[in-house]
Design an enzyme around this catalytic site. Structure first.
Site, PDB file in Angstrom:
ATOM      1  N   ASN A  13     -23.840 -41.812  -2.757  1.00  0.00           N
ATOM      2  CA  ASN A  13     -22.625 -41.430  -2.339  1.00  0.00           C
ATOM      3  C   ASN A  13     -22.175 -42.915  -1.098  1.00  0.00           C
ATOM      4  O   ASN A  13     -21.740 -43.474  -1.202  1.00  0.00           O
ATOM      5  CB  ASN A  13     -22.057 -40.412  -2.888  1.00  0.00           C
ATOM      6  N   ARG A  64     -18.982 -20.165  11.805  1.00  0.00           N
ATOM      7  CA  ARG A  64     -18.005 -21.386  11.067  1.00  0.00           C
ATOM      8  C   ARG A  64     -17.387 -22.178  12.509  1.00  0.00           C
ATOM      9  O   ARG A  64     -17.340 -23.300  12.426  1.00  0.00           O
ATOM     10  CB  ARG A  64     -17.708 -21.344   9.526  1.00  0.00           C
ATOM     11  N   ASN A 106     -13.218 -35.789  -1.186  1.00  0.00           N
ATOM     12  CA  ASN A 106     -14.561 -35.265  -2.018  1.00  0.00           C
ATOM     13  C   ASN A 106     -14.218 -35.221  -3.216  1.00  0.00           C
ATOM     14  O   ASN A 106     -13.915 -35.654  -3.579  1.00  0.00           O
ATOM     15  CB  ASN A 106     -14.638 -33.484  -1.139  1.00  0.00           C
ATOM     16  N   HIS A 108     -16.628 -34.318  -6.723  1.00  0.00           N
ATOM     17  CA  HIS A 108     -17.491 -33.781  -6.943  1.00  0.00           C
ATOM     18  C   HIS A 108     -17.640 -33.907  -9.217  1.00  0.00           C
ATOM     19  O   HIS A 108     -17.036 -35.106  -9.748  1.00  0.00           O
ATOM     20  CB  HIS A 108     -16.228 -32.390  -7.784  1.00  0.00           C
ATOM     21  N   ASP A 141      -8.567 -25.672   1.086  1.00  0.00           N
ATOM     22  CA  ASP A 141      -9.472 -24.719   1.047  1.00  0.00           C
ATOM     23  C   ASP A 141     -10.431 -23.969   0.785  1.00  0.00           C
ATOM     24  O   ASP A 141     -11.049 -23.152   0.695  1.00  0.00           O
ATOM     25  CB  ASP A 141      -8.626 -23.860   2.113  1.00  0.00           C
ATOM     26  N   GLU A 173     -20.204 -42.465 -10.508  1.00  0.00           N
ATOM     27  CA  GLU A 173     -19.719 -41.566  -9.439  1.00  0.00           C
ATOM     28  C   GLU A 173     -19.771 -42.772  -8.208  1.00  0.00           C
ATOM     29  O   GLU A 173     -18.848 -42.835  -7.280  1.00  0.00           O
ATOM     30  CB  GLU A 173     -20.574 -40.218  -8.010  1.00  0.00           C
TER      31      GLU A 173
END
Ligand code: GRF
Length: 203
Positions: A13, A64, A106, A108, A141, A173
């Site tokens: 991608n 994190r 994003n 998916h 989140d 995609e």
């Protein structure tokens, strides 16, 4: 607009995006590719394309927060305005979201909200849906829960395996992600709460 891509793996991608930028279809620069996995093929692919690429190993950070602070430090240094998660296998935490909230998208491989998380194509086959596809969404989140920007449908065929379905979804995609990033770069994407719409391009 300066775009940075976060990728954990293959990077196809990212490459589709880089191609669209190179062909002038997206009025933006691809300034940096970062992976949480220094061995990710996405990094070598980016370097071959002449795009700065950086591995930031997640396991070298004890939490994190520290990892994302390092990530955000590099993104700021590169002057990134928009983050594209393309096969990035981690949830965005508070540090990343507070630095780039509303400016992270994003891709998916399912029609969200169906089949979030890992192995989306396998989940779709096991459920038995007849149409799946891919979704580009803003990142919040949650796990693949942010507002949907655009989707493309792909039929599930009898005899499909997770691999054959993934392959056909991937073709879509590679079209959908550059299209959405182009809309973002041209300021055509408008949003109110979960509602997202695309305005006509101003000539
Ligand atoms: C894609 O299927 C994407 O939708 C998912 O992970 C895969 C990444 O592929 N999030 P690639 O690294 O872009 O080739």
């Amino acid at each position: 607009m300066n775009i940075a891509v976060l990728a954990s793996g293959r990077g196809s991608n990212m490459e589709a995006l880089a191609g669209a930028v190179r062909r002038g279809e997206i009025p933006a620069r691809l300034v940096l590719v970062i992976s949480d996995n220094p061995e990710a093929p996405a990094l070598s692919r980016a370097r071959q394309l002449g795009i700065p690429a950086l591995g930031i190993a997640r396991d070298r950070y004890s939490c994190r927060k520290d990892f994302e602070e390092a990530l955000v430090g590099e993104l700021k240094k590169a002057d990134a305005d928009l983050l594209v998660l393309a096969g990035y296998m981690r949830l965005a935490g508070p540090v990343l979201l507070s630095a780039y909230g509303g400016r992270i998208v994003n891709i998916h491989p399912s029609l969200l909200p169906s089949f979030p998380g890992l192995d989306a194509q396998k989940q779709a086959l096991e459920y038995g849906v007849k149409i799946s596809g891919c979704t580009v969404h803003f990142v919040d989140d949650g796990m693949d829960t942010g507002p949907v920007i655009a989707q493309a449908a792909v039929p599930v065929l009898s005899g499909d395996t997770p691999e054959s379905l993934a392959e056909r979804i991937l073709i879509q995609e590679h079209l959908l992600l550059p299209q959405v990033v182009g809309w973002l770069a041209r300021g055509q994407v408008k949003r109110r709460d979960r509602q997202v719409w695309i305005e006509e391009e101003k000539k």
